[in-house]
Design a protein around this motif. Structure first.
Motif, mmCIF file in Angstrom:
data_model
loop_
_atom_site.group_PDB
_atom_site.id
_atom_site.type_symbol
_atom_site.label_atom_id
_atom_site.label_comp_id
_atom_site.label_asym_id
_atom_site.label_seq_id
_atom_site.Cartn_x
_atom_site.Cartn_y
_atom_site.Cartn_z
ATOM 1 N N ARG A 34 0.867 -1.157 -0.067
ATOM 2 C CA ARG A 34 0.107 -0.026 -0.119
ATOM 3 C C ARG A 34 0.892 1.428 -0.146
ATOM 4 N N ASP A 35 2.083 1.294 0.689
ATOM 5 C CA ASP A 35 3.033 2.033 0.605
ATOM 6 C C ASP A 35 3.563 2.593 -0.918
ATOM 7 N N CYS A 36 3.401 1.305 -1.706
ATOM 8 C CA CYS A 36 3.890 1.818 -3.053
ATOM 9 C C CYS A 36 2.794 2.214 -3.888
ATOM 10 N N PHE A 37 1.621 1.633 -3.863
ATOM 11 C CA PHE A 37 0.288 1.809 -4.491
ATOM 12 C C PHE A 37 -0.263 3.487 -4.262
ATOM 13 N N ILE A 38 -0.428 3.402 -2.820
ATOM 14 C CA ILE A 38 -1.265 4.581 -2.404
ATOM 15 C C ILE A 38 -0.493 5.595 -1.349
ATOM 16 N N ASP A 39 -0.050 5.184 -0.491
ATOM 17 C CA ASP A 39 0.782 6.225 0.824
ATOM 18 C C ASP A 39 1.880 6.906 0.331
ATOM 19 N N LYS A 40 2.684 6.416 -0.782
ATOM 20 C CA LYS A 40 3.894 6.782 -1.340
ATOM 21 C C LYS A 40 4.729 6.875 -0.098
ATOM 22 N N ILE A 41 5.338 5.903 0.692
ATOM 23 C CA ILE A 41 6.095 5.909 1.774
ATOM 24 C C ILE A 41 7.342 4.803 1.444
ATOM 25 N N TRP A 42 8.459 5.298 1.498
ATOM 26 C CA TRP A 42 9.664 4.401 1.174
ATOM 27 C C TRP A 42 9.803 3.434 2.505
ATOM 28 N N PHE A 43 10.283 2.368 2.394
ATOM 29 C CA PHE A 43 10.542 1.375 3.434
ATOM 30 C C PHE A 43 11.511 1.713 4.430
ATOM 31 N N TRP A 44 12.292 2.657 4.163
ATOM 32 C CA TRP A 44 13.222 2.884 5.316
ATOM 33 C C TRP A 44 12.597 3.973 6.126
ATOM 34 N N GLN A 45 11.550 4.354 5.693
ATOM 35 C CA GLN A 45 10.727 5.550 6.748
ATOM 36 C C GLN A 45 10.114 4.788 7.605
ATOM 37 N N ARG A 46 10.104 3.461 7.680
ATOM 38 C CA ARG A 46 9.458 2.568 8.614
ATOM 39 C C ARG A 46 10.708 1.684 9.223
ATOM 40 N N PRO A 47 11.628 2.273 9.825
ATOM 41 C CA PRO A 47 12.810 1.218 10.171
ATOM 42 C C PRO A 47 12.493 0.372 11.306
ATOM 43 N N THR A 48 11.444 0.437 12.284
ATOM 44 C CA THR A 48 11.189 -0.062 13.354
ATOM 45 C C THR A 48 10.495 -1.471 12.787
ATOM 46 N N MET A 49 9.520 -1.413 11.711
ATOM 47 C CA MET A 49 8.747 -2.525 11.232
ATOM 48 C C MET A 49 9.672 -3.294 10.325
ATOM 49 N N THR A 50 10.677 -2.594 9.671
ATOM 50 C CA THR A 50 11.648 -3.452 8.567
ATOM 51 C C THR A 50 12.521 -4.237 9.565
ATOM 52 N N PHE A 51 12.993 -3.623 10.542
ATOM 53 C CA PHE A 51 14.002 -4.498 11.436
ATOM 54 C C PHE A 51 13.262 -5.670 12.261
#
Length: 264
Positions: free
Chosen positions: A219-236
């Motif tokens: 959804r970040d790719c299609f809709i919210d326009k957020i890069w994955f490194w902007q979610r560091p806690t969830m990524t880790f």
């Protein structure tokens, strides 16, 4: 990581088996592999009719129609569910290969995952087309979809080595996995929008689900326009979970693989 080294050293074999698995799945039917693409397409069209026309669901944040928000979340889930369910029974389905002493059976779960990936890539393209047709053009953030597909494959493969290792000894386990994937769809924010609900501390529990990260990523790719490194806690948290699951899966496979031929 010995299992992955074995898989990488036989990557051409894996790809050939995956293509054959995909084709043979629909061999004998009149339309052949066309059915592989008709099913997800019809599923999406049904959701569009039910939620967009029937229930007239309200738009989500950013003015996106609910059906587009739903499609962006359900695309990765279909791959996850199909990949895990199909890989769970791979050693039973390919029992004639498991009994061959010289065959590297470690490639079989990955074969099933790659076979499911072909449909997923079509589904991603179809989702993109639906967005464009409804006047919402995905931007440059779509580039990171490659990253999330890799995340999804790593998660599915990690689970597949565990579930496929257990199934030869407990054949009902494949049915349990099938049921759990159906339940998991509702425990992941695919149909419901957690941002509009006051979940409190319960939300932290939902975020422990690695598919939460991937669905949100799509959804970040299609809709919210957020890069994955902007979610560091969830990524880790996601990668720690995947590495743990892969360790469990690989350990289970190495412990049980010598006994597969005895029970198949």
């Amino acid at each position: 990581m010995g299992t992955m080294k074995e898989v990488l050293s036989n990557k051409r074999l894996v790809l050939n088996l995956a293509v054959n698995d995909f084709i043979n799945k629909y061999a004998g039917s009149y339309f052949g592999i066309v059915w592989a693409f008709i099913q997800p397409t019809v599923t999406v069209m049904i959701y569009m009719f039910v939620f967009q026309i029937g229930f007239k669901a309200a738009p989500v944040s950013g003015g996106y129609p609910y059906v587009l928000w739903l499609i962006a979340g359900i695309v990765p889930w279909f791959f996850f569910a199909e990949g895990v369910v199909n890989a769970t029974s791979c050693f039973i389905e390919y029992s004639y290969l498991v009994k061959k002493v010289v065959f590297h059976i470690s490639v079989l779960p990955l074969v099933k995952v790659l076979s499911s990936l072909f449909i997923h890539l079509f589904f991603v393209g179809f989702a993109w087309l639906v967005f464009v047709c409804m006047g919402h053009f995905p931007g440059i953030h779509m580039i990171q979809l490659i990253y999330y597909i890799v995340c999804l494959m790593c998660l599915v493969i990690s689970l597949a080595y565990f579930t496929s290792s257990v199934t030869p000894f407990f054949k009902d386990f494949s049915q349990i996995v099938n049921i759990l994937t159906q339940i998991g769809m509702w425990l992941t924010p695919i149909m419901w929008n957690y941002t509009t609900m006051d979940l409190g501390p319960v939300l932290a529990v939902f975020k422990l689900n690695p598919m939460f990260y991937i669905v949100q990523g799509y959804r970040d790719c299609f809709i919210d326009k957020i890069w994955f490194w902007q979610r560091p806690t969830m990524t880790f948290s996601f990668w720690i979970t995947v590495f743990l699951l892969f360790f469990i899966g690989e350990k289970s496979f190495k412990t049980l693989k010598d006994h597969f031929a005895d029970v198949l």
